[in-house]
Design a protein around this motif. Sequence first.
Motif, PDB file in Angstrom:
ATOM      1  N   ALA A   1     -30.137  68.534   6.216  1.00  0.00           N
ATOM      2  CA  ALA A   1     -28.776  68.661   4.857  1.00  0.00           C
ATOM      3  C   ALA A   1     -29.047  69.796   4.377  1.00  0.00           C
ATOM      4  O   ALA A   1     -28.404  70.203   2.827  1.00  0.00           O
ATOM      5  CB  ALA A   1     -29.930  67.331   4.571  1.00  0.00           C
ATOM      6  N   VAL A   2     -29.768  70.621   3.824  1.00  0.00           N
ATOM      7  CA  VAL A   2     -29.935  71.659   2.999  1.00  0.00           C
ATOM      8  C   VAL A   2     -28.857  72.699   3.528  1.00  0.00           C
ATOM      9  O   VAL A   2     -27.951  73.529   1.873  1.00  0.00           O
ATOM     10  CB  VAL A   2     -31.274  72.442   2.880  1.00  0.00           C
ATOM     11  N   GLY A   3     -28.549  72.858   4.495  1.00  0.00           N
ATOM     12  CA  GLY A   3     -27.722  73.875   5.259  1.00  0.00           C
ATOM     13  C   GLY A   3     -26.386  74.065   4.093  1.00  0.00           C
ATOM     14  O   GLY A   3     -25.745  75.010   3.490  1.00  0.00           O
ATOM     15  N   PRO A   4     -25.618  73.070   4.098  1.00  0.00           N
ATOM     16  CA  PRO A   4     -24.320  72.690   3.282  1.00  0.00           C
ATOM     17  C   PRO A   4     -24.155  73.646   1.916  1.00  0.00           C
ATOM     18  O   PRO A   4     -23.205  73.733   1.245  1.00  0.00           O
ATOM     19  CB  PRO A   4     -23.642  71.746   3.885  1.00  0.00           C
ATOM     20  N   PHE A   5     -25.227  73.903   1.329  1.00  0.00           N
ATOM     21  CA  PHE A   5     -25.546  74.187  -0.049  1.00  0.00           C
ATOM     22  C   PHE A   5     -25.823  75.597   0.079  1.00  0.00           C
ATOM     23  O   PHE A   5     -25.912  76.289  -0.899  1.00  0.00           O
ATOM     24  CB  PHE A   5     -27.443  73.693  -0.271  1.00  0.00           C
ATOM     25  N   SER A   6     -26.082  76.186   1.165  1.00  0.00           N
ATOM     26  CA  SER A   6     -27.021  78.211   1.574  1.00  0.00           C
ATOM     27  C   SER A   6     -24.546  78.190   1.327  1.00  0.00           C
ATOM     28  O   SER A   6     -24.071  78.199   2.435  1.00  0.00           O
ATOM     29  CB  SER A   6     -27.401  77.995   2.940  1.00  0.00           C
ATOM     30  N   PRO A   7     -24.897  79.242   0.332  1.00  0.00           N
ATOM     31  CA  PRO A   7     -23.877  80.130   0.469  1.00  0.00           C
ATOM     32  C   PRO A   7     -23.477  81.244   1.621  1.00  0.00           C
ATOM     33  O   PRO A   7     -22.393  81.779   1.850  1.00  0.00           O
ATOM     34  CB  PRO A   7     -23.564  81.519  -1.108  1.00  0.00           C
ATOM     35  N   ASP A   8     -24.946  81.585   2.270  1.00  0.00           N
ATOM     36  CA  ASP A   8     -24.712  82.136   3.620  1.00  0.00           C
ATOM     37  C   ASP A   8     -24.459  81.866   5.075  1.00  0.00           C
ATOM     38  O   ASP A   8     -24.642  82.632   5.515  1.00  0.00           O
ATOM     39  CB  ASP A   8     -25.997  83.081   3.634  1.00  0.00           C
ATOM     40  N   ILE A   9     -24.307  80.225   4.549  1.00  0.00           N
ATOM     41  CA  ILE A   9     -24.599  80.035   5.656  1.00  0.00           C
ATOM     42  C   ILE A   9     -22.867  79.107   6.240  1.00  0.00           C
ATOM     43  O   ILE A   9     -22.864  78.344   5.111  1.00  0.00           O
ATOM     44  CB  ILE A   9     -24.846  78.599   5.914  1.00  0.00           C
ATOM     45  N   ARG A  10     -22.351  79.501   7.645  1.00  0.00           N
ATOM     46  CA  ARG A  10     -20.975  79.308   7.481  1.00  0.00           C
ATOM     47  C   ARG A  10     -20.579  77.444   8.470  1.00  0.00           C
ATOM     48  O   ARG A  10     -20.190  76.400   7.480  1.00  0.00           O
ATOM     49  CB  ARG A  10     -20.065  79.494   8.935  1.00  0.00           C
ATOM     50  N   HIS A  11     -21.804  77.225   9.198  1.00  0.00           N
ATOM     51  CA  HIS A  11     -21.979  76.023   9.815  1.00  0.00           C
ATOM     52  C   HIS A  11     -23.482  75.354  10.574  1.00  0.00           C
ATOM     53  O   HIS A  11     -24.115  75.570  10.563  1.00  0.00           O
ATOM     54  CB  HIS A  11     -21.515  75.743  11.026  1.00  0.00           C
ATOM     55  N   VAL A  12     -23.173  74.772  10.075  1.00  0.00           N
ATOM     56  CA  VAL A  12     -25.474  73.858  10.338  1.00  0.00           C
ATOM     57  C   VAL A  12     -25.309  73.305  11.735  1.00  0.00           C
ATOM     58  O   VAL A  12     -24.003  72.459  11.529  1.00  0.00           O
ATOM     59  CB  VAL A  12     -25.610  73.221   9.614  1.00  0.00           C
ATOM     60  N   TYR A  13     -25.623  73.477  12.472  1.00  0.00           N
ATOM     61  CA  TYR A  13     -25.556  72.398  13.752  1.00  0.00           C
ATOM     62  C   TYR A  13     -26.804  72.238  13.858  1.00  0.00           C
ATOM     63  O   TYR A  13     -28.283  72.440  13.256  1.00  0.00           O
ATOM     64  CB  TYR A  13     -25.523  73.363  15.291  1.00  0.00           C
ATOM     65  N   GLU A  14     -27.329  70.703  14.156  1.00  0.00           N
ATOM     66  CA  GLU A  14     -28.574  69.606  14.126  1.00  0.00           C
ATOM     67  C   GLU A  14     -29.031  68.908  15.319  1.00  0.00           C
ATOM     68  O   GLU A  14     -28.149  68.579  16.198  1.00  0.00           O
ATOM     69  CB  GLU A  14     -28.554  68.727  13.449  1.00  0.00           C
TER      70      GLU A  14
END
Length: 335
Positions: free
Chosen positions: A46-59
């Motif tokens: 859930a943290v991933g979308p708030f990172s400006p360095d990450i394009r996409h989060v796989y779970e």
Amino acid sequence: MSRSGILVVSMPAIGDFVRCLTAVRIIAARHPGVPIDILGSPPATAVGPFSPDIRHVYEFARRSGKLDLGRRLAVAREVGKARHATAYVLATNFKAALVPFLAGIPERIGWFGEFRYPVINRPRFGLDRNDPPLVLEQATMLLRQRDVDLASLPPPRLSVPEAERAACREREGVGGGERVLALVPGRVGDRRSLALPKLIEIVRHVRSRGLHVWLIGAGDDRPAVEAIGAAVEGVRDMTHSPLSESILRVASADLYAGTDTGLTHVAAAFGGPVVAIYEERHRHHAGPLNRNVRFLVDDTTDWRTALAPGSFTAAVTAEAVIAQIDQILLELDQR
């Protein structure tokens, strides 16, 4: 179609996930313009979308003691569509390396061990598993950052658009010029948590100064939140929300206070003022690196033998926490 992009396989806990964002920043600086995706486990993802360095989060919802090969294959098929060129596997166990291997990512970098070769085909050597380094050191050493000086590393960073922050405050009834303290009280009975009488004294003081108090957390925090709410009027119980909403509220508050929890790392990475209450060894081993954090540390406890509830924070007084909060409010008023 040529391959490009980088996949980072993160560590599972929320605090460790946030600390791994330092490694993501180092990778981003080395490969400007190359998209970076991350694979992790809920709830940390859930943290991933708030990172400006990450394009996409796989779970991938891992299950202890289960290989779950079929589920890993399903995630690998999804990851494979992105055609990453490189994967950095920050976690050290065998199962963490399977998805990049099954996804066909040609370069798979990770620590040697647990029979991971050739699942990891660019192994790094030198990790002492009998005396492992700190999470952040382990992650950055994998990137060939030798003689890691933690103070010199780029700290984790998270961000939220100002419009979303303003909308969150408006939804929660915060007027212009009003201040909000986000407080994560922790689990009753946890040796890392502050004792309930201290929490009640802190919240009563903050409310007397006219601040909104948002009590944030999950089910384990609820007994403490209910006890605080019974003792102090006007506090908000926000422990029934999904983690993504809790993260947004942490970002939308004016200041944050909490103990050794994942949300303390999240608050630190947003860059606002944070009061973090830690036992001395755990501060060094697992505390946030961000310079906006003001630590209150119990350096009197032997962590190896202290088992009683609140024993890791026994030497931290409510008065000390209140003094830090008051100082932060003074500085905010002077801006």
